[in-house]
Design a protein around this motif. Sequence first.
Motif, short mmCIF file in Angstrom:
data_model
loop_
_atom_site.label_atom_id
_atom_site.label_comp_id
_atom_site.label_asym_id
_atom_site.label_seq_id
_atom_site.Cartn_x
_atom_site.Cartn_y
_atom_site.Cartn_z
N PRO A 155 -0.46 2.68 -77.67
CA PRO A 155 -0.14 1.39 -78.30
C PRO A 155 -1.38 0.51 -78.39
O PRO A 155 -2.03 0.25 -77.37
CB PRO A 155 0.91 0.79 -77.37
CG PRO A 155 0.59 1.39 -76.03
CD PRO A 155 0.06 2.78 -76.30
N ALA A 156 -1.72 0.07 -79.58
CA ALA A 156 -2.98 -0.62 -79.81
C ALA A 156 -2.98 -2.04 -79.27
O ALA A 156 -4.04 -2.66 -79.18
CB ALA A 156 -3.30 -0.63 -81.31
N ASP A 157 -1.82 -2.59 -78.93
CA ASP A 157 -1.76 -3.96 -78.42
C ASP A 157 -2.00 -4.06 -76.93
O ASP A 157 -2.30 -5.13 -76.40
CB ASP A 157 -0.38 -4.58 -78.70
CG ASP A 157 0.15 -4.30 -80.09
OD1 ASP A 157 0.49 -3.13 -80.35
OD2 ASP A 157 0.25 -5.25 -80.87
N GLU A 182 2.73 -6.03 -83.64
CA GLU A 182 2.71 -7.24 -84.45
C GLU A 182 1.70 -7.07 -85.59
O GLU A 182 0.61 -6.54 -85.37
CB GLU A 182 2.33 -8.46 -83.61
CG GLU A 182 3.33 -8.79 -82.51
CD GLU A 182 2.95 -10.05 -81.77
OE1 GLU A 182 1.87 -10.61 -82.04
OE2 GLU A 182 3.73 -10.49 -80.91
N ILE A 183 2.06 -7.56 -86.77
CA ILE A 183 1.19 -7.45 -87.94
C ILE A 183 -0.12 -8.19 -87.70
O ILE A 183 -1.20 -7.73 -88.10
CB ILE A 183 1.87 -7.98 -89.21
CG1 ILE A 183 3.20 -7.24 -89.46
CG2 ILE A 183 0.95 -7.83 -90.42
CD1 ILE A 183 3.04 -5.78 -89.74
N ARG A 184 -0.07 -9.35 -87.06
CA ARG A 184 -1.29 -10.12 -86.86
C ARG A 184 -2.29 -9.36 -85.99
O ARG A 184 -3.50 -9.44 -86.22
CB ARG A 184 -0.98 -11.48 -86.24
CG ARG A 184 -0.31 -11.45 -84.88
CD ARG A 184 -0.01 -12.85 -84.39
NE ARG A 184 0.64 -12.84 -83.08
CZ ARG A 184 1.01 -13.94 -82.44
NH1 ARG A 184 0.80 -15.13 -83.00
NH2 ARG A 184 1.58 -13.85 -81.26
N THR A 185 -1.79 -8.60 -85.00
CA THR A 185 -2.69 -7.75 -84.22
C THR A 185 -3.27 -6.66 -85.10
O THR A 185 -4.46 -6.35 -85.01
CB THR A 185 -1.93 -7.12 -83.04
OG1 THR A 185 -1.36 -8.14 -82.24
CG2 THR A 185 -2.87 -6.28 -82.19
N ALA A 194 -10.68 -0.64 -88.59
CA ALA A 194 -9.64 0.39 -88.65
C ALA A 194 -9.30 0.73 -90.10
O ALA A 194 -9.31 -0.15 -90.97
CB ALA A 194 -8.38 -0.06 -87.91
N VAL A 195 -9.02 1.99 -90.36
CA VAL A 195 -8.68 2.43 -91.71
C VAL A 195 -7.32 1.89 -92.13
O VAL A 195 -7.12 1.50 -93.29
CB VAL A 195 -8.67 3.97 -91.77
CG1 VAL A 195 -8.30 4.45 -93.18
CG2 VAL A 195 -10.01 4.54 -91.35
N ALA A 196 -6.37 1.89 -91.20
CA ALA A 196 -5.00 1.48 -91.50
C ALA A 196 -4.30 1.13 -90.20
O ALA A 196 -4.83 1.35 -89.11
CB ALA A 196 -4.26 2.60 -92.22
N ILE A 197 -3.10 0.57 -90.34
CA ILE A 197 -2.28 0.26 -89.17
C ILE A 197 -0.90 0.87 -89.34
O ILE A 197 -0.38 0.98 -90.45
CB ILE A 197 -2.18 -1.26 -88.92
CG1 ILE A 197 -1.66 -2.00 -90.16
CG2 ILE A 197 -3.52 -1.82 -88.49
CD1 ILE A 197 -1.46 -3.49 -89.95
#
Length: 233
Positions: A155-157, A182-185, A194-197
């Motif tokens: 998890p990136a957060d 979260e989109i803001r993160t 980052a290429v994408a989320i």
Amino acid sequence: MNETSPASGTSPSGAGDPADGSAAAPAPLPRELELARALVVLPDRGVDRLMPIIEVLVQEGLDVVAVELAEGGDPAGLFPLYSFRACLGAARVSSAVHARRAVDLGAAFALCPDPSDEALAVLRDGGVPAICEALTPSEVRAVWRRGVAAVEVTPADVLGERYLKALPAMVPEARLVAGVQEIRTGRRWLNEGAVAIDVTDPVLSRVLVSGDHASLRKRAAEAAQQLGRQRRR
């Protein structure tokens, strides 16, 4: 739909180039994913339940979607329906059997949490780019060296703002996708290269339980707006 980026045919930053040249280079990420900068992963719940969800996502501009290849499930009916309107990938690809199924379906990419070497070889030979999971810098490097198209940090957060700023500089050779709550993160990860989320959690929420497609549309529209995506009708 399996359109690739202009760099098609070359390996990203030299990843996966075998010393003896005997294996094919990893396929690059789909151009659609690089343009969309976001993807959504759907569990295998049957074509009838997934169709209205995919329809909402595509209409609101989130048109890069991966469907799980669960044991006993068969999402094959979705691919001919959406191949001209969405970029469809396969998720939870871990074995060679799953990998061959992803290739046969014409998946534009494959999400591989913990794939076998044989699975990665099948995907590579079939021209399907693989995205594998990792978290720490050493894990990211190890996964990247397996010859994948990108590494999903998830998890990136969990490790906070300082980590998202530090990691790309620590693994500059790797292409990163961030799995976020979260989109803001996610936007911060994009700003750091980052290429994408992966926006599955904030966008889908509990729609598979609630069946509330109106709320899904609202979340999808808000996410697409934050990412600068255009709606489709």
